[in-house]
Design a protein around this motif. Structure first.
Motif, PDB file in Angstrom:
ATOM      1  N   SER A 127       4.684   2.546  11.986  1.00  7.53           N
ATOM      2  CA  SER A 127       3.441   1.705  11.861  1.00  7.53           C
ATOM      3  C   SER A 127       3.421   0.758  13.165  1.00  7.53           C
ATOM      4  CB  SER A 127       3.443   0.958  10.778  1.00  7.53           C
ATOM      5  OG  SER A 127       4.190   0.007  10.681  1.00  7.53           O
ATOM      6  N   ASP A 186       0.727  -1.190  -0.196  1.00  6.13           N
ATOM      7  CA  ASP A 186       0.073   0.119  -0.093  1.00  6.13           C
ATOM      8  C   ASP A 186       0.981   1.282  -0.060  1.00  6.13           C
ATOM      9  OD1 ASP A 186      -1.573   2.161   0.680  1.00  6.13           O
ATOM     10  OD2 ASP A 186      -2.603   0.970   2.064  1.00  6.13           O
ATOM     11  N   PRO A 187       0.979   1.977  -1.113  1.00  2.00           N
ATOM     12  CA  PRO A 187       1.843   2.973  -1.059  1.00  2.00           C
ATOM     13  C   PRO A 187       1.594   4.025   0.070  1.00  2.00           C
ATOM     14  CG  PRO A 187       0.634   2.911  -3.134  1.00  2.00           C
ATOM     15  CD  PRO A 187      -0.099   1.947  -2.291  1.00  2.00           C
ATOM     16  N   THR A 188       0.462   4.453   0.603  1.00  2.00           N
ATOM     17  CA  THR A 188       0.357   5.235   1.819  1.00  2.00           C
ATOM     18  C   THR A 188       0.983   4.717   3.040  1.00  2.00           C
ATOM     19  OG1 THR A 188      -1.864   4.378   2.240  1.00  2.00           O
ATOM     20  CG2 THR A 188      -1.650   6.342   0.825  1.00  2.00           C
ATOM     21  N   ALA A 189       1.155   3.268   3.160  1.00  2.00           N
ATOM     22  CA  ALA A 189       1.659   2.617   4.403  1.00  2.00           C
ATOM     23  C   ALA A 189       3.036   2.372   4.257  1.00  2.00           C
ATOM     24  CB  ALA A 189       0.809   1.369   4.559  1.00  2.00           C
ATOM     25  N   ARG A 190       3.626   2.482   2.721  1.00  2.00           N
ATOM     26  CA  ARG A 190       4.987   2.102   2.929  1.00  2.00           C
ATOM     27  C   ARG A 190       5.996   2.690   3.639  1.00  2.00           C
ATOM     28  NH1 ARG A 190       5.282   2.507  -3.015  1.00  2.00           N
ATOM     29  NH2 ARG A 190       3.880   0.866  -2.832  1.00  2.00           N
ATOM     30  N   GLY A 191       6.029   4.128   3.641  1.00  2.48           N
ATOM     31  CA  GLY A 191       6.990   4.972   4.533  1.00  2.48           C
ATOM     32  C   GLY A 191       6.565   4.545   5.903  1.00  2.48           C
TER      33      GLY A 191
END
Length: 191
Positions: free
Chosen positions: A27, A15-20
């Motif tokens: 997280s 998920d691009p929004t969760a990657r960082g």
């Protein structure tokens, strides 16, 4: 650890929004190692890549406990990029490494990755590479030194193979080579 983290704290890195937040540990994906709390970024960038100067993922100069774990920058083995897996389809495959098989394992991983991810087109004077080699090219050769990067990659290829022969042919006039970096497939690798 990436697979564990993705299961423990979904959705994981696909998920691009969760990657960082996933890789940085924001997280909650963190691991206690030697009494220190480390994120996946800490392990890859700060420790294994030697805390590259200017990389925001490096340990602060005053973080002495964690800086003691850092591989000296001049001892970083760039083949680590062919052994680490971030859980995406474009990542190298997962392999098991031990002290007794590390050298041969990294050599085989580098060769397998480069032979599957590098494409040389002599007539077009293009070399297509994985985005990994764009993002971390400075770990393989001086930044923006196309000839040095391609020479390093050529060293990972089977010397008897046509790809190494073709790449050496193009390296006779490196200024004419166009580098193309393949899109990275961040979708989850379920293999």
């Amino acid at each position: 650890l990436v697979l564990h983290g993705g299961l423990a704290v979904p959705p994981g890195p696909s998920d691009p929004t969760a990657r960082g937040p996933f890789f940085s540990g924001e997280s909650g994906v963190r691991y206690s190692i030697g009494g220190l709390s480390l994120s996946l970024d800490d392990m890859e960038h700060a420790i294994l890549r030697g805390s590259p100067e200017g990389d925001a993922r490096s340990f602060a100069a005053d973080d002495l406990a964690r800086r003691a774990l850092v591989v000296p920058r001049d001892e970083v083995d760039p083949r680590l990029h062919f052994a680490l897996n971030c859980g995406a389809r474009s990542c190298p495959p997962i392999k098991l490494y031990s002290a007794s098989n590390l050298e041969i394992g990294l050599a085989l991983a580098a060769q397998a990755f480069c032979e599957s991810e590098v494409q040389v087109k002599v007539a077009e004077k293009t070399v297509t590479l994985s985005k990994i080699l764009m993002w971390y090219g400075g770990d393989f050769a001086p930044k923006n030194d196309k000839a040095a990067l391609l020479t390093k990659i050529c060293g990972y290829l089977s010397p008897e193979g046509t790809m190494a022969t073709d790449l050496n042919l193009l390296l006779q006039a490196p200024e004419e080579i166009e580098l193309v970096f393949r899109d990275y497939d961040w979708s989850r690798n379920d293999a």
